[in-house]
Structures are given as structure tokens and as C-alpha cells.
Design an enzyme around this catalytic site. Sequence first.
Site, short mmCIF file in Angstrom:
data_model
loop_
_atom_site.label_atom_id
_atom_site.label_comp_id
_atom_site.label_asym_id
_atom_site.label_seq_id
_atom_site.Cartn_x
_atom_site.Cartn_y
_atom_site.Cartn_z
N GLU A 131 -56.03 38.00 12.02
CA GLU A 131 -54.93 37.74 11.10
C GLU A 131 -53.84 38.79 11.35
O GLU A 131 -53.11 38.69 12.31
CB GLU A 131 -55.44 37.67 9.65
CG GLU A 131 -56.32 36.42 9.48
CD GLU A 131 -56.76 36.11 8.06
OE1 GLU A 131 -56.59 36.95 7.17
OE2 GLU A 131 -57.29 35.00 7.86
C1 HEC Z 1 -53.36 34.43 9.81
C2 HEC Z 1 -53.23 33.69 8.57
C3 HEC Z 1 -53.25 34.43 7.26
C4 HEC Z 1 -52.50 35.50 6.87
C5 HEC Z 1 -51.48 36.26 7.70
C6 HEC Z 1 -52.83 35.75 5.50
N1 HEC Z 1 -53.76 34.86 5.06
FE1 HEC Z 1 -54.47 34.68 3.18
N2 HEC Z 1 -55.90 33.45 3.85
C7 HEC Z 1 -55.98 32.94 5.11
C8 HEC Z 1 -57.26 32.28 5.29
C9 HEC Z 1 -57.75 31.58 6.55
C10 HEC Z 1 -57.95 32.45 4.07
C11 HEC Z 1 -59.38 32.00 3.78
C12 HEC Z 1 -60.32 32.98 4.43
C13 HEC Z 1 -61.73 32.92 3.90
O1 HEC Z 1 -61.95 32.55 2.74
O2 HEC Z 1 -62.64 33.26 4.65
C14 HEC Z 1 -57.05 33.16 3.18
C15 HEC Z 1 -57.33 33.46 1.84
C16 HEC Z 1 -56.41 34.02 0.98
C17 HEC Z 1 -56.56 34.11 -0.46
C18 HEC Z 1 -57.76 33.61 -1.27
C19 HEC Z 1 -57.46 32.31 -1.94
C20 HEC Z 1 -58.69 31.66 -2.51
O3 HEC Z 1 -58.56 30.63 -3.16
O4 HEC Z 1 -59.80 32.15 -2.29
C21 HEC Z 1 -55.45 34.75 -0.95
C22 HEC Z 1 -55.14 35.07 -2.39
C23 HEC Z 1 -54.62 35.08 0.20
N3 HEC Z 1 -55.23 34.60 1.34
C24 HEC Z 1 -53.46 35.83 0.14
C25 HEC Z 1 -52.90 36.41 1.26
C26 HEC Z 1 -51.98 37.54 1.26
C27 HEC Z 1 -51.48 38.24 0.01
C28 HEC Z 1 -51.68 37.82 2.55
C29 HEC Z 1 -50.79 38.92 3.10
C30 HEC Z 1 -51.21 40.27 2.78
C31 HEC Z 1 -52.39 36.85 3.37
N4 HEC Z 1 -53.15 36.05 2.56
C32 HEC Z 1 -52.28 36.77 4.75
C33 HEC Z 1 -55.01 33.04 6.09
C34 HEC Z 1 -54.07 34.04 6.11
#
Ligand code: HEC
Length: 328
Positions: A131
Site C-alpha cells: 500500500e
Molecule cells: C493501496 C490502497 C489503499 C490505500 C492507499 C489505503 N487503503 Fe484503506 N483499505 C484498503 C484495503 C484493501 C482495505 C481492506 C484491507 C483488509 O481488510 O485487509 C482497506 C481498509 C480500510 C479501512 C477499514 C474499513 C472497514 O470497513 O473495515 C479504513 C477505515 C481505511 N482503509 C482507511 C484508509 C486510510 C485513512 C488510508 C490512508 C492513511 C488508507 N485507507 C489507505 C486499501 C487502501
Amino acid sequence: MVSKVVVTLRLYLCILLLCWIPKLYAFDLVHEPISPIPAASNLSPEKIELGESLFHDVRLSKDNSISCASCHNLSKGGTDNQPVSRGVNDALGSANAPTVYNSALNFMQFWDGRAFNLREQTNGPVHNPVEMNSNWPEITHKLSHDRPLSERFARLYPEGLTADNIQDAIATFEASLLTSHSPFDRWLKGDAQALSEQQIQGYRLFKSYGCISCHQGANVGGNMFAYLGAVNNVQSYFQQRGTPINPPDYGRYNVTGELEDKYLFKVPSLRLAVKTAPYFHDGSVSTLQEAIRLMARYQLGREIPDNHTEAIIIFLHSLVGEHPRLTP
Ligand code: HEC
Ligand code: HEC
């Protein structure tokens, strides 16, 4: 004399009962298994604004190429609409990105609940090699060269620009991402015109099939874990998917190491499901029709006819609320 007392008593009981009927009706409404999304309250507008700019800041990633918004596009329902996300250097992730809208209502974060809250959640993407592949010292170092940004932090937090405060600002912004006033919520609050006959029919099916036993509460999900394959054998789910089982498929087991937690996932919210294809933790299901068909089969042990699936989808449309960043 006695009969007069009996008559008065009967009359009194009748009046009491009549007064109760509307109350019972209202009682029933209050006890629907889905509740309206609360309005975001007590959040500092300045912190929300700061959090929003950090959410879009590519300096949170190693090579300044991606931000939180790259994978959680706010105009696209808070996701990237990809089966699995791509991070720095186009690295392929292993899970489907859930929406950030209403994530504050989830009892835990991530598919496997490995973060307890939104602040803790930010550690995940920041460090994940596929990521943002960065770390807090690197990020605070980069951001500290930005004078105006440091000053904004100094105005809002006594300690100024720190990792903790970056996390706090982002979590505050996310807590403001609530999609309230959906037609369904207006209906829950008593506006009988807010839903069409078809939507009410879809909601009835959603309840009678038993979807509601897992997708419930304000977020229509996000408040419990459930097995993928709660009723039907999960192995046949992976067989029909056609790709080998990977560690992310183990769900909660990855957090606890307990065998009985294999294939246990946080039940996802369905609030914005109509906007967040593809579906499931592996992003392997491209349409809502297919997702519902598989849910009926694996979670409830039933085959669902197409007209019922369509009615449920019409109901799911009524769950979408409003937020200034979310395009209708
Ligand atoms: C490269 C893509 C990517 C980036 C960049 C990214 N995310 Fe995500 N995000 C994901 C993915 C894929 C998941 C699910 C991962 C898992 O559950 O294993 C996730 C899960 C989440 C969740 C959980 C939601 C839930 O319903 O469980 C939140 C809140 C979130 N991200 C916020 C953020 C924030 C704030 C940032 C920046 C600091 C960020 N993400 C950066 C891909 C990304
Ligand atoms: C036993 C609990 C349970 C029941 C019953 C259940 N679900 Fe689910 N639902 C889940 C879980 C767990 C997932 C996540 C599965 C995964 O990602 O592997 C899910 C995922 C979904 C998704 C995909 C959401 C997304 O963002 O990826 C949809 C849509 C859905 N369910 C709709 C339904 C409908 C409609 C019904 C009734 C026919 C239903 N579910 C019944 C637990 C349940």
C-alpha cells in the site's frame, strides 16, 4: 352498583387499550433491526478539514505516489472499484478495499477486525509494503518541511505535528463521513412516503430470508463477525471462485491464530453496497446480483429466485444517504 363498577372498569380498560395501539405500532418501528445513521456531532471542523487534506496527501506514501483517496475515492462510494487495490509501484494488494464512508460506525476495522478503531487503522496502509510502504518518522519528517501545514497542526494540537495527531486528524475526518438522510432512514423515522412499495417489499424479503441476522444496525453490517459459508461448505465457495485459497481468505484466523476463526469475517456494511462493486473480501464477485445469490447459498443454504434478488437490490438503493463528497 357492582355491575356499574364492572362497566366503568371495562370502559376504562378499552380506553387504555385504544391508547396503547398507536404506542405499540411506534414501538414496532423503533425496534426495526436497522437504525438510522446518526448525525456526526462534536467534531472540530478545523480538524475535519486538516484530516481531509491529509487523506488526500500523497506524502503519506514512500514515493509520494498515492494517498488514502487513491484507494478510497470519495466520489466513487469511498472505494477504488477494483477487485483488489494497487499500492506504491503498482504493487497488487490481496484484499478488496471497503468504503470509508460510515466506517466510524463499525465495531472494528478491516475484514478481519485487526484494528480496534479508525486511529489504529491508519497504521495498516501506512506500513503495508503493497500500500503506502512508509512509516511515521518518515512521514512526519517530510511533512515538517511544509511550514503552513506545521502551523495548522500547531494551532489545533498542543504537541503540533506528530504521528498521533496525523492519525487523530484523519480519524476525525473519517468520523465525519456519515451518509445520513437516506430514504430508508427517513422511512424509519416515520416518513411513510420515503420508500416505494417495491423497496418495502425488498426490505421484507431481506428480513424474511434472514440477511438481517448479520447485516443489521445503523451500518447494516459492521457490528459482528460471521463465517463465510455459515451454512454451506466454504470450500465449495473457493472451488467455484477457481483460485487457490490465500492467507487473506482465512479472515479472523490471521489475527487470533485460533482454528475456529478460519473464514470468519467482519460482516460488511451494505449502506453503500450499490456503489461499491466488486464485492467480498477477495473482490471476486463483480455484481450485486451474484453477491446476493452467493449469500443466499452460502450464508443461508437457499437458492434465491431472480425477482427476489432484484427486489432486495431495489431496497439496498434506499440505504444510500447523503454526504457532500458523495456524488448521487
Ligand atoms: C493501496 C490502497 C489503499 C490505500 C492507499 C489505503 N487503503 Fe484503506 N483499505 C484498503 C484495503 C484493501 C482495505 C481492506 C484491507 C483488509 O481488510 O485487509 C482497506 C481498509 C480500510 C479501512 C477499514 C474499513 C472497514 O470497513 O473495515 C479504513 C477505515 C481505511 N482503509 C482507511 C484508509 C486510510 C485513512 C488510508 C490512508 C492513511 C488508507 N485507507 C489507505 C486499501 C487502501
Ligand atoms: C451469516 C451471516 C450473513 C448472512 C445471513 C448474510 N450475509 Fe451477506 N455477508 C456476510 C459476510 C461475512 C460477508 C463478507 C464475505 C466475504 O467478504 O468473504 C457478506 C457480504 C455481503 C455482501 C458484499 C458486500 C461487500 O461490500 O463486499 C453483500 C451484498 C451481502 N453480503 C448481502 C447479503 C444478502 C442480500 C443476504 C441475504 C440473502 C446476506 N448478505 C446474508 C454475512 C452474512
